[in-house]
Write an enzyme that holds these catalytic residues in place. Structure first.
Site, PDB file in Angstrom:
ATOM      1  N   CYS A 148       0.835  -1.202   0.000  1.00  0.00           N
ATOM      2  CA  CYS A 148       0.000   0.000   0.000  1.00  0.00           C
ATOM      3  C   CYS A 148       0.874   1.258   0.000  1.00  0.00           C
ATOM      4  CB  CYS A 148      -0.928  -0.003   1.216  1.00  0.00           C
ATOM      5  SG  CYS A 148      -0.052   0.142   2.784  1.00  0.00           S
ATOM      6  N   CYS A 159       3.004   1.646   3.060  1.00  0.00           N
ATOM      7  CA  CYS A 159       4.134   0.708   3.080  1.00  0.00           C
ATOM      8  C   CYS A 159       5.264   1.214   2.175  1.00  0.00           C
ATOM      9  CB  CYS A 159       3.682  -0.680   2.635  1.00  0.00           C
ATOM     10  SG  CYS A 159       2.414  -1.391   3.714  1.00  0.00           S
TER      11      CYS A 159
END
Length: 77
Positions: free
Chosen positions: A10, A13
């Site tokens: 994501c 991340c």
């Protein structure tokens, strides 16, 4: 030194990985930065929410994006 970024890929991340790489570069240290997208690996560390940062097997943060300064603290110890 091995630094693992646990997460599914994501935006948070990816940002965490960028911050860790920036801290490593600014400190001028040698470290292997690895993105781990296998959630079973995250669960093995007891991490239930991502992103998470693991330094040499020690979970430093989970569920938040760390600051560059905080990552530098972890890496300087």
């Amino acid at each position: 030194m091995k630094i693992e970024i646990l997460g599914t890929g994501c935006a948070k991340c990816k940002k965490t990985k960028e911050i860790v790489e920036q801290a490593v570069a600014e400190l001028g240290i040698v470290a292997e930065v690895v993105k781990v997208e296998d959630m079973n690996a995250a669960l093995d560390y007891g991490v239930m929410i991502t992103p998470a940062v693991v330094v040499d097997g020690d979970v430093k943060i989970a569920g938040k994006i760390p600051t560059v300064e905080k990552v530098k603290e972890w890496l300087s110890k």
